[in-house]
Design a protein around this motif. Sequence first.
Motif, short mmCIF file in Angstrom:
data_model
loop_
_atom_site.label_atom_id
_atom_site.label_comp_id
_atom_site.label_asym_id
_atom_site.label_seq_id
_atom_site.Cartn_x
_atom_site.Cartn_y
_atom_site.Cartn_z
N GLY A 135 -0.26 2.52 3.17
CA GLY A 135 0.19 1.22 3.68
C GLY A 135 0.44 0.18 2.61
O GLY A 135 0.12 -1.00 2.80
N GLN A 136 1.00 0.58 1.46
CA GLN A 136 1.35 -0.42 0.45
C GLN A 136 2.66 -1.12 0.79
O GLN A 136 3.43 -0.65 1.62
CB GLN A 136 1.48 0.25 -0.94
CG GLN A 136 0.17 0.70 -1.54
CD GLN A 136 -0.23 2.09 -1.09
OE1 GLN A 136 0.44 2.70 -0.27
NE2 GLN A 136 -1.34 2.57 -1.61
N MET A 137 2.93 -2.22 0.09
CA MET A 137 4.16 -2.97 0.33
C MET A 137 5.37 -2.17 -0.16
O MET A 137 5.35 -1.59 -1.24
CB MET A 137 4.10 -4.30 -0.42
CG MET A 137 5.22 -5.23 -0.07
SD MET A 137 5.10 -6.74 -1.00
CE MET A 137 5.64 -6.19 -2.60
N ALA A 138 6.41 -2.15 0.66
CA ALA A 138 7.65 -1.46 0.32
C ALA A 138 8.74 -2.50 0.09
O ALA A 138 8.56 -3.67 0.42
CB ALA A 138 8.04 -0.52 1.47
N PRO A 139 9.89 -2.11 -0.47
CA PRO A 139 10.97 -3.08 -0.61
C PRO A 139 11.42 -3.65 0.73
O PRO A 139 11.98 -4.74 0.77
CB PRO A 139 12.10 -2.25 -1.23
CG PRO A 139 11.44 -1.10 -1.86
CD PRO A 139 10.23 -0.81 -1.06
N THR A 140 11.20 -2.91 1.81
CA THR A 140 11.66 -3.34 3.12
C THR A 140 10.60 -4.12 3.90
O THR A 140 10.83 -4.50 5.04
CB THR A 140 12.06 -2.10 3.95
OG1 THR A 140 11.02 -1.14 3.80
CG2 THR A 140 13.36 -1.52 3.48
N PRO A 146 8.94 -10.60 5.03
CA PRO A 146 8.25 -11.75 4.42
C PRO A 146 6.98 -12.06 5.21
O PRO A 146 6.97 -12.00 6.44
CB PRO A 146 9.26 -12.89 4.53
CG PRO A 146 10.58 -12.22 4.72
CD PRO A 146 10.31 -10.95 5.43
N ASN A 147 5.91 -12.35 4.51
CA ASN A 147 4.60 -12.70 5.08
C ASN A 147 3.94 -11.54 5.82
O ASN A 147 2.95 -11.75 6.51
CB ASN A 147 4.69 -13.91 6.03
CG ASN A 147 5.27 -15.11 5.33
OD1 ASN A 147 4.93 -15.37 4.18
ND2 ASN A 147 6.17 -15.82 6.00
N MET A 148 4.45 -10.34 5.68
CA MET A 148 3.82 -9.18 6.34
C MET A 148 2.66 -8.70 5.47
O MET A 148 2.79 -8.56 4.26
CB MET A 148 4.87 -8.08 6.50
CG MET A 148 4.38 -6.85 7.20
SD MET A 148 5.80 -5.76 7.46
CE MET A 148 4.99 -4.22 7.78
N LYS A 149 1.52 -8.46 6.15
CA LYS A 149 0.33 -8.04 5.41
C LYS A 149 0.35 -6.53 5.20
O LYS A 149 0.55 -5.76 6.14
CB LYS A 149 -0.93 -8.44 6.16
CG LYS A 149 -1.19 -9.92 6.08
CD LYS A 149 -2.45 -10.30 6.84
CE LYS A 149 -2.62 -11.81 6.79
NZ LYS A 149 -3.72 -12.26 7.63
N THR A 150 0.15 -6.11 3.96
CA THR A 150 0.00 -4.70 3.65
C THR A 150 -1.21 -4.58 2.72
O THR A 150 -1.79 -5.59 2.34
CB THR A 150 1.24 -4.14 2.93
OG1 THR A 150 1.34 -4.77 1.66
CG2 THR A 150 2.52 -4.40 3.72
N PRO A 186 -2.26 -8.42 0.68
CA PRO A 186 -3.22 -8.72 1.76
C PRO A 186 -3.08 -10.12 2.34
O PRO A 186 -3.57 -10.38 3.43
CB PRO A 186 -4.58 -8.54 1.09
CG PRO A 186 -4.32 -8.61 -0.36
CD PRO A 186 -2.94 -8.14 -0.59
N TYR A 187 -2.40 -11.04 1.61
CA TYR A 187 -2.19 -12.38 2.15
C TYR A 187 -0.77 -12.52 2.69
O TYR A 187 -0.31 -13.62 2.96
CB TYR A 187 -2.46 -13.43 1.07
CG TYR A 187 -3.85 -13.30 0.47
CD1 TYR A 187 -4.98 -13.61 1.24
CD2 TYR A 187 -4.02 -12.82 -0.82
CE1 TYR A 187 -6.24 -13.45 0.71
CE2 TYR A 187 -5.30 -12.67 -1.35
CZ TYR A 187 -6.40 -12.99 -0.57
OH TYR A 187 -7.66 -12.82 -1.09
#
Lengths: 285, 80
Positions: free
Chosen positions: A143-148, A151-155, A159-160
């Motif tokens: 569940g890491q951040m992806a390019p897609t 905005p403001n989505m927590k991963t 985490p913020y």
Amino acid sequence: MAETSSSNDIVREENLVYAKTKVLTDNVMHYCPGCGHGTTHRLVAEVIEELGIQSDTIGVAPVGCSVLMYNYMDIDMQEAAHGRAPALATAIKRLLPEKYVFTYQGDGDLAAIGTSETIHACNRGENFTIIFINNGIYGMTGGQMAPTTLPNMKTSTSPYGRDVKMMGNPLKMTELVATLPGTCFVTRQSVHSPANVRKARKAIKKAFEYQNLKQGISFVEIVSNCSSGWKMTPLQSNEWMVENMFPFYPLGDIKIPEVQVEQKEGDVLHNSLNQIDKDSKQVKY
Amino acid sequence: MAKVKGAIVVDFEKCKGCEICVVSCPADVIEMTKEVNAKGYHFAYAAKPDDCTGCANCAIVCPDGVITVYKIKIVVEKIA
């Protein structure tokens, strides 16, 4: 299973309306409950069965959650290095131009490490189909951040919430490739409800048929959920997807081919090409 | 007048209990069992089989393709 005597009369071979396609193997999929990968696999398999191209289709599996896709599809498949599925599909399609070739990629594969391969394959106008599963997160690795990621989505690595000033804006790959001259059919669908599944199935079928046009890549994005990555139940994740993903990734056809296929009489394969989806409920299963 | 009647068969050992079929059923036929399968998931079953119309909505949204759908038309003669 509790079944009444009347339902036993109905459960007969001649009354069959819907059964899992034989292009899918009987292996139990490893995906989390409610994952859109399973539905999309099934749709691709159903389209292959409907077009009767099981022995003429070569798929390219990606790296990501769907890395084991070749265990579930009863067709020829090749595993690609991470993000390199369009490059491999280019080679396959150029060597075997009469075969139907498709790649199946997630957003980490297609939009992150494989951005260059994707854009250049689309710009060259290769004649294969790309099926792109966008769930806005790296599902397989935790569940890491992806390019897609929105905005403001927590991963787990934001985490913020995704701060667009620091981490940049989400990448709309589908709109991006639609601007390139080498793509012929670009669409975005989802598989969370029966109506959307029917539309997505139609889009995937068209994408395979458009390979005959030889006008370039047909690109189908499926906006999907990731209940494990988003830390929700499958139903909650579908609701969250409708509320948050769809405003940013609107569904619908972005680019359709200008030149229509020459229709042969009674040719079922091409009959649906010239019809624009007006009522998805009319699709027969 | 013809009445359409359907039936579903769930391959319950493969069901992962995601409940997407439950919300997709227009006739609210499907519910989840209280008992679990070998994997520990509550699985889907036809709680009200008489209401099933065989629309196959549940089967086409099932991510694991565990639902098979059957349908018949029952012809009811008109009473004059």
